[in-house]
Design a protein around this motif. Sequence first.
Motif, PDB file in Angstrom:
ATOM      1  N   UNK A   2       0.850  -1.188   0.000  1.00 47.41           N
ATOM      2  CA  UNK A   2       0.000   0.000   0.000  1.00 47.41           C
ATOM      3  C   UNK A   2       0.889   1.243   0.000  1.00 47.41           C
ATOM      4  N   UNK A   3       0.908   2.003  -1.085  1.00 47.87           N
ATOM      5  CA  UNK A   3       1.819   3.169  -1.143  1.00 47.87           C
ATOM      6  C   UNK A   3       1.456   4.266  -0.154  1.00 47.87           C
ATOM      7  N   UNK A   4       0.231   4.257   0.354  1.00 48.02           N
ATOM      8  CA  UNK A   4      -0.149   5.313   1.298  1.00 48.02           C
ATOM      9  C   UNK A   4       0.571   5.180   2.635  1.00 48.02           C
ATOM     10  N   UNK A   5       1.133   4.011   2.906  1.00 49.13           N
ATOM     11  CA  UNK A   5       1.854   3.829   4.172  1.00 49.13           C
ATOM     12  C   UNK A   5       3.286   4.340   4.091  1.00 49.13           C
ATOM     13  N   UNK A   6       3.806   4.570   2.876  1.00 56.10           N
ATOM     14  CA  UNK A   6       5.122   5.190   2.649  1.00 56.10           C
ATOM     15  C   UNK A   6       6.275   4.431   3.316  1.00 56.10           C
ATOM     16  N   UNK A   7       6.196   3.094   3.302  1.00 63.04           N
ATOM     17  CA  UNK A   7       7.265   2.304   3.912  1.00 63.04           C
ATOM     18  C   UNK A   7       8.581   2.498   3.176  1.00 63.04           C
ATOM     19  N   UNK A   8       8.526   2.517   1.818  1.00 63.67           N
ATOM     20  CA  UNK A   8       9.761   2.593   1.043  1.00 63.67           C
ATOM     21  C   UNK A   8      10.379   3.986   1.069  1.00 63.67           C
ATOM     22  N   UNK A   9       9.670   4.960   1.609  1.00 60.58           N
ATOM     23  CA  UNK A   9      10.210   6.312   1.696  1.00 60.58           C
ATOM     24  C   UNK A   9      10.887   6.595   3.030  1.00 60.58           C
ATOM     25  N   UNK A  10      10.821   5.659   3.951  1.00 64.76           N
ATOM     26  CA  UNK A  10      11.434   5.876   5.280  1.00 64.76           C
ATOM     27  C   UNK A  10      12.945   5.745   5.187  1.00 64.76           C
ATOM     28  N   UNK A  11      13.629   6.442   6.073  1.00 58.25           N
ATOM     29  CA  UNK A  11      15.096   6.455   6.039  1.00 58.25           C
ATOM     30  C   UNK A  11      15.700   5.155   6.540  1.00 58.25           C
ATOM     31  N   UNK A  12      15.035   4.490   7.499  1.00 61.80           N
ATOM     32  CA  UNK A  12      15.658   3.312   8.083  1.00 61.80           C
ATOM     33  C   UNK A  12      15.631   2.118   7.125  1.00 61.80           C
ATOM     34  N   UNK A  61      21.316   1.210   5.338  1.00 63.44           N
ATOM     35  CA  UNK A  61      22.496   0.452   4.925  1.00 63.44           C
ATOM     36  C   UNK A  61      22.130  -0.421   3.736  1.00 63.44           C
ATOM     37  N   UNK A  62      23.076  -0.713   2.861  1.00 63.47           N
ATOM     38  CA  UNK A  62      22.765  -1.581   1.709  1.00 63.47           C
ATOM     39  C   UNK A  62      22.256  -2.964   2.136  1.00 63.47           C
ATOM     40  N   UNK A  63      22.810  -3.510   3.244  1.00 60.57           N
ATOM     41  CA  UNK A  63      22.368  -4.835   3.686  1.00 60.57           C
ATOM     42  C   UNK A  63      20.911  -4.808   4.123  1.00 60.57           C
ATOM     43  N   UNK A  64      20.522  -3.747   4.818  1.00 65.71           N
ATOM     44  CA  UNK A  64      19.132  -3.636   5.263  1.00 65.71           C
ATOM     45  C   UNK A  64      18.200  -3.487   4.064  1.00 65.71           C
TER      46      UNK A  64
END
Length: 776
Positions: free
Chosen positions: A740-750, A754-757
Amino acid sequence: LVPLLDAMDVDGARLTQVCECLAEMALESREHDELVQNMFKLITDLNILGPCWTARVVTDWFISDRPDPRMRYDVDGLGLLLRCKVVNVQLLDSYYDQMLGQMSGLDRDRLLDHLASLATHCLVERAPAYALCELSFTIENVYEHALLDLDFRDRTRELIDLLKINYDFLERTPCSKYHGTAVMTLSHYRQGLSLCSLEENAHVDYSTSSVRDENAFENLVPRLFRDFLELHRAANGSSSFTAFVQRLNSCGVFRTDDVIARFLKICVDMCADFSYEERGDRRCPSPFEGECEVNAAIASRMRVFEMCDGFVNLVLVLIRTGTDSRNLQARVSLLSRVFGIVVGECLIDMRNAERDSCAFIPTAYQRILSSLLREILGLADTTPEQHVNFATIHAYMNALYALNPSRAPAFTCSFLELIGNGAFLNAVFNPPHSVPRLEQSYAVLLVSLVRFFDKMLVTSTDSAAPRSIVKSLTKLTDKQTHAFVQDIFTASLRLFLVILHDFPEFTCEYCYDLIDAIPLQFIQLRNLVLSAYSRQIRLPDPCVNPAKLDLIAMQQPSSALNSYLWDLRPKQLKQEIELFFQYLHKAPSQLFTQLRQKLKFKKHPKTYNLRLMNAIVHHVAFCAIQEINASSPPPSPENPSVLLTVTSSSHCEFILRLSETLDDEGKYLLSTCMLNQLTYPNGLTQFYGMVIVHLFRSGLTESTPSTISEIMIRCLTERLLVSRPHPWGLMMTFIELIKNPSHRLWQTSFVRWLPDIEHIFHRLSRSAYQTKDDTN
């Protein structure tokens, strides 16, 4: 005393003084126990006023101000009065409950320790002649205090577990003839166990038998047992066994129960000694050191098995021909004593092996218990009295609990084999229609196994090297200890997988008892327990045909909630939480600050009470489901406002404010507790799935570096990174967040810190997407 009792007009005043004097003698010292017991028996038998009068007189004296206050804490003296039946137990129970209400601080803690010892003495150690309802206030106070005090919980854990095994603990309702038979079985089991704990110079009365001293008896028993083993190998039929029983009778073995128990104890010792002889010296290396020839090892083990099976056959012969076939209770009594003897000898042997720094070999004890179980289940098919079969399996449960890994770590592998026996599982989960189910007792055995994992993770505060209870009690090297722990955990996972597959309803009902005991580090085991669902439910695949969280039908939570309601009683948390739901805007500002303090142990202010937090999280959902279902119109799959109803409710607001009050560790534990509610499609899964999504979105607006959103995603990722199975509700919630893009998970900094995360999140998301378009 006799003239006082024989008089037509009993002198009640003088007799009252005699009873009070005897009670004081019982509490002062142990020198006059036999005199006190005989005098009270005489008063009870000859007093025309009746035993109730004597009990009232002694109880009134005990709860008055006349005796020394220190006497009230003498468990042995009070236990003597209880065994003499001269104390009104229910009146004493009410008196202690009133005293607790008037005490605080150290005095209250001291009295609670005394009550725990008293309950253990009356209901566990001695023959349990009292029903649980007679000590209801005592048990409730002990149980409530155990929830709040970590040290007290460790001291009383065995008492609580044994009460759950032997009594209907939470309901307080004994089960007619089954309850009475279970109490009788526990009594004889404890008598057999106590025989093995006697000192070496303890005296057994042989005056009624032809064997006049213990040395002669100990020399006679090995000859008798070897002769029986010859009969067992020959298997000439029941006539030869009947002649052997007559020989035992002529030797006086059947004259008293103590002599029979002593005879069986020596036979068990011979089986254990033979297992050590087959393995060589007692100081032989651990089974993890080196390897011997396979054929020789198999032959040695088979010889030990043959001797142990001969002992089990001897017990069966004594049951069939040495007791009245119509007296079923005598047969159960003998079996219960045998269980107690085997357990007692095993614990003593383990203690001696630890003292002598040598290996402990459980082969003989494991074989005897498994063979006894096999024969018991065979006898159950020919015994019409089902409550007798229930009592025998119940005694077997007590024997297994006494050998649980926390008490007997060197017996851990054998314990796993015994509780995972297919015939035993079938007897527990598929009993005859009229027999009570023993699922709660089996749940206690599983919880005792899971607690052992926590002890294996204990680290020493003096050094950086890990200290394991397994290493200290089984004398293994670091490498061997690692292999042992790995094997135990793998075997435990297989056992839980079998139970999850064959008896999923049991796992659903007792999942929260297991979850409270599973350490936080054992994520895969927690996922496995929470993955259970009823056979009547067909789960939709969340990846192929994703369903919406708000389309799950609201249902009532399972009966596992009942035990959590007990956890909310001690600090009146239930009332405070429900008042917040009713008066949201009028709630005191310090409510959550006080709640944060109550969520920690008083004597360990840095340690969170995870079980209490689980109870709060569970109760909030229960109240929310009740209120939502009572709304008009109630939410349904056709009613799209259910998401708005949940997120705008006072229950969701309560969880949000609590998360804001807690520190990072508290937020992590709160997130873990909420994820524990995400199981199969039901009201709990729907409510906390929506609450977790709402908390994630609200946490994105915070400016602090460690937000509830980051901690929530961390907990979700930990659960999904381990091997399957994963709980259905957990998968649904994660897919909702990433799709669901409204939750903006992929826009969070955490997520991209790191590349591994970032790689981990992409790998988890790819498992949720099924088409190339979704991947883009």
